[in-house]
Write an enzyme that holds these catalytic residues in place. Structure first.
Site, PDB file in Angstrom:
ATOM      1  N   GLY A  75       4.788   2.069   1.141  1.00 57.52           N
ATOM      2  CA  GLY A  75       5.822   3.362   0.508  1.00 57.52           C
ATOM      3  C   GLY A  75       5.585   4.163   0.990  1.00 57.52           C
ATOM      4  O   GLY A  75       7.799   5.109   1.295  1.00 57.52           O
ATOM      5  N   ASP A  76       5.507   5.230   1.945  1.00 59.29           N
ATOM      6  CA  ASP A  76       6.124   6.616   2.576  1.00 59.29           C
ATOM      7  C   ASP A  76       6.615   5.895   4.473  1.00 59.29           C
ATOM      8  O   ASP A  76       7.159   7.165   4.640  1.00 59.29           O
ATOM      9  CB  ASP A  76       4.193   7.118   3.399  1.00 59.29           C
ATOM     10  CG  ASP A  76       3.901   7.601   2.372  1.00 59.29           C
ATOM     11  OD1 ASP A  76       3.417   8.016   1.378  1.00 59.29           O
ATOM     12  OD2 ASP A  76       2.047   8.099   2.698  1.00 59.29           O
ATOM     13  N   SER A 133       0.683  -1.364   0.848  1.00 55.67           N
ATOM     14  CA  SER A 133       0.198  -0.021  -0.228  1.00 55.67           C
ATOM     15  C   SER A 133       0.738   1.211  -0.157  1.00 55.67           C
ATOM     16  O   SER A 133       2.029   1.173   0.311  1.00 55.67           O
ATOM     17  CB  SER A 133      -0.633   0.225   1.157  1.00 55.67           C
ATOM     18  OG  SER A 133      -0.113   0.001   2.767  1.00 55.67           O
ATOM     19  N   LYS A 134       0.057   2.447  -0.566  1.00 55.52           N
ATOM     20  CA  LYS A 134       1.306   3.364  -0.249  1.00 55.52           C
ATOM     21  C   LYS A 134       2.122   4.134   1.287  1.00 55.52           C
ATOM     22  O   LYS A 134       2.571   4.658   1.528  1.00 55.52           O
ATOM     23  CB  LYS A 134      -0.034   4.806  -0.347  1.00 55.52           C
ATOM     24  CG  LYS A 134       0.806   6.307  -0.994  1.00 55.52           C
ATOM     25  CD  LYS A 134      -0.158   7.205  -1.194  1.00 55.52           C
ATOM     26  CE  LYS A 134      -1.158   8.486   0.070  1.00 55.52           C
ATOM     27  NZ  LYS A 134       0.455   8.917   0.008  1.00 55.52           N
ATOM     28  N   ARG A 135       1.008   3.481   2.572  1.00 49.74           N
ATOM     29  CA  ARG A 135       1.550   3.670   3.275  1.00 49.74           C
ATOM     30  C   ARG A 135       2.943   3.239   3.565  1.00 49.74           C
ATOM     31  O   ARG A 135       3.532   3.279   4.343  1.00 49.74           O
ATOM     32  CB  ARG A 135       0.476   2.406   4.766  1.00 49.74           C
ATOM     33  CG  ARG A 135      -0.111   4.483   5.192  1.00 49.74           C
ATOM     34  CD  ARG A 135      -1.344   4.219   5.969  1.00 49.74           C
ATOM     35  NE  ARG A 135      -2.531   4.057   5.663  1.00 49.74           N
ATOM     36  CZ  ARG A 135      -3.337   2.591   5.202  1.00 49.74           C
ATOM     37  NH1 ARG A 135      -2.948   1.829   6.239  1.00 49.74           N
ATOM     38  NH2 ARG A 135      -4.227   2.328   4.819  1.00 49.74           N
TER      39      ARG A 135
END
Ligand code: GLU
Length: 518
Positions: free
Chosen positions: A280-281, A276-278
């Site tokens: 990545g962050d 998920s994008k999370r």
């Protein structure tokens, strides 16, 4: 049966940025189409107006363009979704919201033939029933077990049905999911699959409220009308496959029903769950091909803006889930087109490794010439106030040749080489503390004088000169070299000292030495 021309489609819903998993789906469709001399179509599935996000469609097309996998059909030369039919784009419009009037007749055909029915309960009424179920610990599925308890055309007079269709505006068309039927399906990646229809619900196919089809109806109708032969999509659509099979059957389109391939998910670096994008962050990598600014203003990083080459990005996503079966890891788009095979796409999830992603970019960076890299470096130099005329192409190319081995991205070049373009304005305190020995200054000055006196300013000669002197005078090599380096670079980093001196030249060398040693 006559062999049909391969036609595949990428059918995103413009609900936000395109995830790298979605980009991989597009890529596999492209590769499959090109490999078979077929067509790659883009269709925008925007029938869910609640989830529509402005700018998402343009963003998706920009991603395809950046990766070099532009569709043959559905998008024009200017990157716009085609709205009017032409020879090249015979099935326009390719945006489902603009095909709105087309779908109702298909929904009605299903009702007429007994495969679907009109359902008149409002969402609130259905929700109330759902709550009742949940209150007694039962799961609510709208299907054969309870459909006769609702207000539908299955349990109403024809005249009442007609009146409601005329007067009400919240009715829907639902698929009449059969009871206890085993649907046998085939997936090109997963093989044979069976599912019993008893666990499925009577999916809504069309809604009077917005006069729009749902995903299922629009998707099947359009795949049929657009003569799609292979559906390659994410595994989140696998549970819908029985319904899709039944819809093809209900319409009598089995002969031209496409073949299906469902791609596994991309997994987090630790393998636990969907990427998920999370993630990545949290772990510092992008999950979107390009930078994305959400309507909320939130900005997400992109591979392009992080400095990835599109070839490297394409290569890395191609290998997330596809196993070429050979040692080779670097593939151009042309090679991928030749080698790609759906049969070699793995069934299990593909774990994403951010370090490996960087490795791919580094490999592509190393394959570029110094000339190319120098050109790519120029804009960054300008950003740091270095004008083109200050340093020749040849100079920048030599700098690049000295530092590129250490870089994964061109955007790291400045940090690796700024001292070739400007004198250090300060000296790294940790480096100084560790390596700067006041008592060595006279010895360093001696070496510097020798360098300044030299007519031959090639790196080889200077290296020889410095080393010889240090050795012959039994001076501490490490200490002197470190001090020279700090004087020239401002820190304990950079390529060989002799290379630095040779490139910045005698005058600049002298200036930096005088400043550091005085
Ligand atoms: N619109 C669907 C999506 O956003 C497409 C699924 C399919 O390819 O059938 O993923």
């Amino acid at each position: 049966m006559e062999q049909r021309k391969v036609r595949v489609r990428f059918a995103p819903s413009p609900t936000g940025a395109l995830h790298m998993g979605g980009m991989r789906t597009a890529l596999y469709n492209y590769l499959f189409a090109k490999q078979h001399g077929g067509d790659f179509i883009l269709r925008i599935e925007d029938t869910d107006s609640n989830r529509f996000v402005p700018g998402a469609e343009e963003y998706i097309i920009e991603c395809l363009k950046w990766c070099g996998v532009m569709p043959d059909e559905g998008v024009d030369e200017n990157g716009k979704v085609v709205e009017t039919p032409s020879e090249k784009h015979p099935h326009a419009p390719y945006r489902q919201s603009q095909r709105k009037p087309l779908y109702r007749q298909y929904a009605e055909e299903l009702v007429k033939n007994g495969f679907a029915y009109y359902a008149f309960d409002t969402p609130e009424e259905i929700d109330a029933v759902r709550k009742e179920y949940e209150a007694t610990g039962r799961t609510f599925i709208y299907n054969h077990t309870n459909r006769m308890n609702f207000k539908t055309s299955l349990n109403m007079d024809q005249s009442e049905v007609e009146r409601r269709l005329r007067e009400e505006n919240h009715w829907t068309v639902r698929f009449k999911n059969p009871q206890d039927r085993v649907i046998k399906m085939h997936d090109l990646i997963r093989g044979d699959i069976e599912m019993n229809t008893s666990t499925l619900d009577d999916k809504v196919l069309w809604k009077a409220a917005d006069q729009l089809p749902t995903y299922h109806l629009a998707n099947i109708v359009d795949d049929h009308l657009m003569e799609v032969t292979h559906v390659i999509r994410g595994e989140e659509w696998l549970p819908s496959l029985p319904l899709h099979y039944m819809l093809y059957e209900a319409f009598g389109w089995q002969d031209t029903q496409p073949e299906f391939a469902h791609l596994s998910l991309l997994l987090k670096p630790d393998g636990k769950g969907k990427l998920s994008k999370r993630d990545g962050d949290r772990l510092g990598f992008p999950v979107f091909p390009l930078r994305w600014t959400a309507p909320s203003g939130e900005v997400s990083r992109g591979y392009r803006e992080d400095g990835y080459y599109p070839e490297a990005f394409v290569n890395l996503i191609a290998l997330l889930g596809w196993n070429p079966g050979i040692e080779q890891e670097l593939f151009s788009l042309e090679e991928l087109t030749k080698l790609f095979a759906l049969e070699r796409v793995i069934k299990s999830g593909a774990r994403f490794n951010p370090d490996k992603a960087k490795w791919f970019n580094q490999e592509y960076l190393r394959r570029r010439t110094d000339k190319q890299l120098a050109q790519e470096f120029r804009p960054l130099l300008r950003e740091h106030g270095i004008r083109d005329e200050q340093f020749s192409d040849c100079y920048v190319e030599t700098v690049v040749s000295l530092i590129k081995e250490r870089a994964h991205f061109v955007n790291e070049f400045w940090d690796l080489s700024s001292f070739f373009f400007e004198a250090p304005s300060e000296y790294d305190s940790a480096a100084k503390k560790k390596h700067w020995k006041e008592e060595m200054i006279p010895a360093v000055k001696e070496v510097a004088a020798l360098v300044i006196a030299s007519d031959d300013f090639s790196a080889e000669h200077l290296e020889h000169l410095i080393h010889n002197h240090i050795e012959q005078n039994a001076l501490p090599m490490g200490k002197i070299m470190n001090m020279l380096r700090i004087s020239l670079v401002g820190a304990s980093k950079g390529p060989g000292v002799a290379n630095i001196i040779a490139l910045i030249g005698k005058e600049e060398f002298e200036r930096r030495i005088n400043k550091a040693l005085c």
